[in-house]
Design a protein around this motif. Structure first.
Motif, PDB file in Angstrom:
ATOM      1  N   LEU A 185       0.828  -1.033   0.116  1.00  0.00           N
ATOM      2  CA  LEU A 185       0.513  -0.013   0.084  1.00  0.00           C
ATOM      3  C   LEU A 185       1.221   1.207   0.183  1.00  0.00           C
ATOM      4  N   ARG A 186       1.783   1.908   0.857  1.00  0.00           N
ATOM      5  CA  ARG A 186       2.888   2.320   0.763  1.00  0.00           C
ATOM      6  C   ARG A 186       3.342   2.647  -0.777  1.00  0.00           C
ATOM      7  N   LEU A 187       3.714   1.711  -1.318  1.00  0.00           N
ATOM      8  CA  LEU A 187       4.506   1.355  -2.731  1.00  0.00           C
ATOM      9  C   LEU A 187       3.497   2.687  -3.267  1.00  0.00           C
ATOM     10  N   GLU A 188       2.552   1.420  -3.638  1.00  0.00           N
ATOM     11  CA  GLU A 188       1.277   2.167  -4.566  1.00  0.00           C
ATOM     12  C   GLU A 188       1.265   4.065  -4.542  1.00  0.00           C
ATOM     13  N   SER A 189       0.745   4.121  -3.181  1.00  0.00           N
ATOM     14  CA  SER A 189       0.317   5.174  -2.618  1.00  0.00           C
ATOM     15  C   SER A 189       1.687   6.193  -3.004  1.00  0.00           C
ATOM     16  N   ALA A 190       3.034   5.734  -3.061  1.00  0.00           N
ATOM     17  CA  ALA A 190       3.959   6.725  -3.795  1.00  0.00           C
ATOM     18  C   ALA A 190       4.332   6.489  -5.191  1.00  0.00           C
ATOM     19  N   ASN A 191       3.586   5.607  -5.336  1.00  0.00           N
ATOM     20  CA  ASN A 191       3.691   5.821  -7.119  1.00  0.00           C
ATOM     21  C   ASN A 191       1.857   6.905  -7.244  1.00  0.00           C
ATOM     22  N   LEU A 192       1.605   6.968  -6.646  1.00  0.00           N
ATOM     23  CA  LEU A 192       0.404   7.556  -6.616  1.00  0.00           C
ATOM     24  C   LEU A 192       0.330   8.925  -6.787  1.00  0.00           C
ATOM     25  N   GLU A 193       1.163   8.981  -5.706  1.00  0.00           N
ATOM     26  CA  GLU A 193       1.962  10.620  -5.449  1.00  0.00           C
ATOM     27  C   GLU A 193       2.634  11.256  -6.720  1.00  0.00           C
ATOM     28  N   ARG A 194       3.642  10.285  -7.122  1.00  0.00           N
ATOM     29  CA  ARG A 194       4.433  10.770  -8.217  1.00  0.00           C
ATOM     30  C   ARG A 194       3.772  11.268  -8.914  1.00  0.00           C
ATOM     31  N   LYS A 195       2.701  10.256  -9.883  1.00  0.00           N
ATOM     32  CA  LYS A 195       1.535  10.523 -10.820  1.00  0.00           C
ATOM     33  C   LYS A 195       0.840  12.080 -10.673  1.00  0.00           C
ATOM     34  N   ILE A 196       0.509  11.725  -9.682  1.00  0.00           N
ATOM     35  CA  ILE A 196       0.095  13.535  -8.942  1.00  0.00           C
ATOM     36  C   ILE A 196       0.414  14.371  -9.407  1.00  0.00           C
ATOM     37  N   GLY A 197       1.631  14.353  -8.784  1.00  0.00           N
ATOM     38  CA  GLY A 197       3.136  15.437  -8.714  1.00  0.00           C
ATOM     39  C   GLY A 197       2.700  15.650 -10.387  1.00  0.00           C
ATOM     40  N   ARG A 198       3.377  14.430 -11.407  1.00  0.00           N
ATOM     41  CA  ARG A 198       3.239  15.666 -12.315  1.00  0.00           C
ATOM     42  C   ARG A 198       2.178  15.464 -13.274  1.00  0.00           C
ATOM     43  N   ASN A 199       1.182  14.839 -12.979  1.00  0.00           N
ATOM     44  CA  ASN A 199       0.246  15.593 -13.113  1.00  0.00           C
ATOM     45  C   ASN A 199      -0.272  17.624 -12.708  1.00  0.00           C
ATOM     46  N   HIS A 200       0.326  17.456 -11.736  1.00  0.00           N
ATOM     47  CA  HIS A 200      -0.294  18.973 -11.353  1.00  0.00           C
ATOM     48  C   HIS A 200       1.436  19.798 -12.127  1.00  0.00           C
ATOM     49  N   LYS A 201       2.553  19.577 -12.002  1.00  0.00           N
ATOM     50  CA  LYS A 201       2.950  19.835 -12.843  1.00  0.00           C
ATOM     51  C   LYS A 201       2.840  20.547 -14.290  1.00  0.00           C
ATOM     52  N   ALA A 202       2.324  19.233 -14.885  1.00  0.00           N
ATOM     53  CA  ALA A 202       1.815  19.277 -16.340  1.00  0.00           C
ATOM     54  C   ALA A 202       0.608  19.913 -15.802  1.00  0.00           C
ATOM     55  N   CYS A 203      -0.384  20.293 -15.836  1.00  0.00           N
ATOM     56  CA  CYS A 203      -1.876  21.294 -14.963  1.00  0.00           C
ATOM     57  C   CYS A 203      -0.587  23.120 -15.222  1.00  0.00           C
ATOM     58  N   HIS A 204       0.127  23.164 -14.063  1.00  0.00           N
ATOM     59  CA  HIS A 204       0.601  24.494 -13.647  1.00  0.00           C
ATOM     60  C   HIS A 204       1.419  25.048 -14.860  1.00  0.00           C
ATOM     61  N   LEU A 205       2.274  23.793 -15.969  1.00  0.00           N
ATOM     62  CA  LEU A 205       2.846  24.609 -17.124  1.00  0.00           C
ATOM     63  C   LEU A 205       1.444  24.258 -18.268  1.00  0.00           C
ATOM     64  N   ASN A 206       0.093  23.983 -18.298  1.00  0.00           N
ATOM     65  CA  ASN A 206      -0.612  24.057 -19.132  1.00  0.00           C
ATOM     66  C   ASN A 206      -0.516  25.333 -18.565  1.00  0.00           C
ATOM     67  N   VAL A 207      -1.573  25.919 -17.650  1.00  0.00           N
ATOM     68  CA  VAL A 207      -1.861  27.314 -16.976  1.00  0.00           C
ATOM     69  C   VAL A 207      -1.113  28.427 -17.192  1.00  0.00           C
ATOM     70  N   ASP A 208       0.175  27.688 -17.101  1.00  0.00           N
ATOM     71  CA  ASP A 208       1.550  29.120 -17.379  1.00  0.00           C
ATOM     72  C   ASP A 208       1.060  29.365 -19.053  1.00  0.00           C
ATOM     73  N   ILE A 209       1.293  28.506 -19.991  1.00  0.00           N
ATOM     74  CA  ILE A 209       1.681  28.598 -21.428  1.00  0.00           C
ATOM     75  C   ILE A 209      -0.418  28.805 -21.884  1.00  0.00           C
ATOM     76  N   ILE A 210      -0.811  28.950 -20.838  1.00  0.00           N
ATOM     77  CA  ILE A 210      -2.111  29.529 -21.273  1.00  0.00           C
ATOM     78  C   ILE A 210      -2.326  30.924 -21.273  1.00  0.00           C
ATOM     79  N   GLU A 211      -1.910  31.459 -19.938  1.00  0.00           N
ATOM     80  CA  GLU A 211      -1.499  32.739 -19.516  1.00  0.00           C
ATOM     81  C   GLU A 211      -0.860  33.511 -19.833  1.00  0.00           C
ATOM     82  N   GLY A 212       0.740  33.014 -20.811  1.00  0.00           N
ATOM     83  CA  GLY A 212       0.928  33.351 -21.994  1.00  0.00           C
ATOM     84  C   GLY A 212       0.656  33.827 -22.308  1.00  0.00           C
ATOM     85  N   VAL A 213      -0.264  32.409 -23.202  1.00  0.00           N
ATOM     86  CA  VAL A 213      -0.694  32.943 -25.419  1.00  0.00           C
ATOM     87  C   VAL A 213      -1.479  34.020 -24.911  1.00  0.00           C
TER      88      VAL A 213
END
Length: 195
Positions: free
Chosen positions: A145-173
């Motif tokens: 469960l700890r390993l799966e939780s860590a994997n999910l947190e990493r995926k959420i972190g990557r998705n969160h970064k991707a969302c911020h990047l998309n927001v930054d791109i949209i704001e830049g445009v």
């Protein structure tokens, strides 16, 4: 005439020994010959005297009898090896059957069946084993469960970064579009009629 039982032991007198050997050898050869004729038996008789002299009788031939003897000995040896191998396999099978029966009993006890045959101390040991097993299962489950939780947190972190990047791109445009619109308003309108 009554026969007297002869006490069988080595004759001490060499002359008597030679005479007895000669008489008994002749009797033995005669008996072998009679047995061969009367019973149609193949007989091979080999005698070495004390002086290493060879005496033999064979019916039909010594080579044939020795060949048959070697062949039979080889077959007997092979049969003995097979019997020993079969006995070994039987012992292994018995041991495996005992182990299987024991394992089946242990499995039944572990799932709570056939507990009536167990004594109090055996039940206590079984309870300890089950508790230890359950603890190991819980620890393994928690680790997974700890390993799966860590994997999910990493995926959420990557998705969160991707969302911020998309927001930054949209704001830049949006910023670019706003700047571009403002720039076009500031430019004077020129009418280019080329006629």
């Amino acid at each position: 005439m009554v026969r007297v039982k002869v006490n069988l032991q080595r004759l001490q007198n060499p002359a008597n020994r030679r005479v007895t050997f000669s008489k008994r050898k002749a009797g033995l050869l005669k008996k072998a010959s009679e047995l061969s004729v009367l019973c149609d038996a193949e007989i091979g008789l080999i005698i070495f005297s004390a002086t290493e002299k060879l005496h033999e009788f064979a019916s039909p031939s010594m080579n044939r009898i020795i060949g048959k003897y070697k062949k039979d000995c080889a077959l007997i040896g092979h049969h003995i090896e097979l019997l020993e191998h079969i006995q070994t396999l039987h012992l292994e099978l018995e041991n495996l059957q005992k182990e299987t029966t024991h394992s089946e009993k242990v499995c039944k006890h572990m799932i709570g069946e056939d507990l009536d045959v167990l004594k109090f101390k055996e039940l206590q040991k079984l309870e300890k084993k089950i508790s230890l097993g359950a603890r190991k299962i819980r620890l393994r489950k928690e680790k997974l469960l700890r390993l799966e939780s860590a994997n999910l947190e990493r995926k959420i972190g990557r998705n969160h970064k991707a969302c911020h990047l998309n927001v930054d791109i949209i704001e830049g445009v949006n910023d670019y579009l706003e700047t571009d619109a403002a720039t076009q308003q500031d430019l004077p309108q020129t009418n280019l009629n080329l006629t």
